[in-house]
Design an enzyme around this catalytic site. Structure first.
Site, PDB file in Angstrom:
ATOM      1  N   GLU A   1      -5.336  -8.497   0.513  1.00 13.77           N
ATOM      2  CA  GLU A   1      -6.037  -8.148   1.757  1.00 13.77           C
ATOM      3  C   GLU A   1      -7.510  -7.950   1.466  1.00 13.77           C
ATOM      4  OE1 GLU A   1      -4.726  -4.834   4.111  1.00 13.77           O
ATOM      5  OE2 GLU A   1      -2.604  -5.359   3.901  1.00 13.77           O
TER       6      GLU A   1
ATOM      7  N   GLU B   1       0.800  -1.231   0.000  1.00 13.16           N
ATOM      8  CA  GLU B   1       0.000   0.000   0.000  1.00 13.16           C
ATOM      9  C   GLU B   1       0.836   1.287   0.000  1.00 13.16           C
ATOM     10  OE1 GLU B   1      -2.926  -0.164   3.107  1.00 13.16           O
ATOM     11  OE2 GLU B   1      -4.134  -1.637   2.041  1.00 13.16           O
TER      12      GLU B   1
END
Length: 448
Positions: free
Chosen positions: A363, A169
């Site tokens: 995720e 991320e």
């Protein structure tokens, strides 16, 4: 027939059909990150998160990750939980500050050995936000230092680790950590944070080269993405939503997938030769990781309820984030929109076509309280169905990782949010599998 307390008949609740079957070889796993679970902070050098959480007011409950879940000392217990769950793979992160410290690599050696002995595939993420405190992503040299770190780790673990993730991320680390100041290192640079994005992407490309040089053949990146929904069809809202989509989605996907920045962004990036950097950033990956939580509804600046993840957004930004109405929310206040995952994946396929690598959902998860976490079960069930719909429509998805194995230190939220399939009592560190753990285990058994 069953009756209620008044003697009236109760209609039987129709059984929920099982999760559709996924293809043979589909990879099932769970994810964690080092800073959120390891603890043992006094046994490694400091990270930017140690510095950040030591400042009063940075974390909502005033906590730190000095102990967290104490995974550093309890990893064998946690690997046993993974084995009991029946997952194929465990996505964890390798702490750069720990690798820099005496005995740090020894810990990951032991963890990888324990995973292999349990029949669980180790899938390390090589950077998950815990930058050594001595480094700064505003400096280009940090990308080269990261490549050196990757080489050290792969030399030690590469004989057993076959699947690698470079970064986690970079969009959130740039926005929350460097533009808005809500995460470590707590800088509020707004658009002057763009060099952080570029240097992380460059670090990814250099890491891919380092991994290839070490013989790795299964490499990806974990980027967060979600559909951007305009607040209305008005031109101002459409323009704001388009800019937001570039900033949070395309800016981090297209350099990796296409080898180019979205129009107008390349000239904002640092360096003497951005085109040369893009050739490094676009080193081919074997798959593309997506972290999905929810869509974002975006309108022109000046609207009400403008916040990002509970954080108030500065008025000078050229967009505002609006509430998605009519949807249930998690305990974190995030809207539950499973079909957004289908929309996201089919949109990626339509936008990038044959250049899109196979996808892994690295995720997906939710924050809910309680051991009998039926809301989490419903969330996971609905998102797996949405993922299967994307598969049926032709999107090449190869795996799915739940966030997270266990409750943990949730960054600036401290210990107030529980994302785990396993409950952690932070006073005793006792682990207790939740109802969702047992549901996911049974779902995996049915898939095989």
């Amino acid at each position: 027939m069953a009756t209620d307390d008044a003697g009236d008949p109760i209609s039987p609740v129709p059984p929920v059909p099982p999760v559709p079957r996924f293809p043979d070889g589909f990879l099932w796993g769970v994810s964690t990150s080092a800073h959120q679970i390891e603890g043992a902070a006094d046994e490694r050098e400091r990270s930017v998160w140690d510095v950040f959480t030591a400042e009063p007011g940075r974390v909502k409950d005033g906590s730190t990750a000095a102990v967290a879940c104490d995974h550093y000392h309890r990893y064998r217990e946690d690997v046993a939980l993974l084995a009991g769950l029946g997952v194929d793979a465990y996505r964890f992160s390798v702490s750069w500050p720990r690798v820099n410290s005496p005995g740090g690599l020894d810990f990951y050696d032991r963890l990888v050995d324990e995973l292999c002995a349990a029949g669980v595939r180790p899938v390390p993420t090589l950077f998950h936000w815990d930058l050594p405190a001595s480094l700064d992503w505003l400096d280009r040299d940090t990308a080269a230092r990261f490549a050196d770190h990757v080489s050290v780790v792969t030399e030690r673990l590469g004989d057993r680790v076959k699947k690698w993730i470079t970064l986690n991320e970079p969009a959130e680390h740039t926005l929350l950590g460097h533009a808005l100041g809500a995460h470590a290192p707590g800088k509020q640079l707004l658009f002057d944070a763009l060099p952080v994005a570029h240097h992380q992407l460059l670090a990814h490309g250099l890491a891919v080269r380092a991994l290839r040089a070490a013989g790795a053949a299964d490499i990806g990146i974990a980027n967060s993405h979600g559909p951007t929904w305009p607040a209305s069809g008005e031109p101002a809202d459409m323009e704001a939503a388009g800019f937001y989509d570039v900033l949070l989605n395309r800016l981090f996907a297209e350099p990796v997938i296409l080898g180019e920045y979205p129009e107008g962004m390349g000239e904002l990036m640092p360096g003497d030769d951005v085109s040369a950097d893009l050739k490094v950033i676009a080193e081919p990956v074997d798959w593309y990781g997506i972290n999905y939580y929810a869509p974002t509804r975006v309108g022109a600046p000046g609207g009400t309820d403008s916040e990002y993840g509970g954080l108030a957004l500065p008025a000078e930004l050229p967009f505002s984030v609006r509430e998605i109405e009519g949807r249930p929310t998690t305990d974190f206040g995030w809207p539950v929109v499973p079909e957004g995952l289908t929309e996201l994946l089919t949109g990626f396929r339509e936008r990038y076509g044959e250049k899109l690598p196979p996808i892994v959902i690295t995720e997906n998860g939710c924050s809910y309280e309680g051991l009998d976490d039926q809301d989490r079960i419903a969330y996971l069930d609905a998102h797996l169905r949405a993922l299967h719909t994307a598969l049926e429509s032709g999107v090449d998805v190869r795996g799915y990782f739940v966030w997270s194995l266990m409750d943990n230190f949730e960054w600036a939220e401290g210990y107030a949010r529980r994302f785990g399939l396993v409950h952690v009592d932070y006073s005793t560190l006792e682990r207790t599998p939740k109802a969702s753990y047992h549901w996911f285990r049974d779902m995996l058994r049915a898939q095989r």
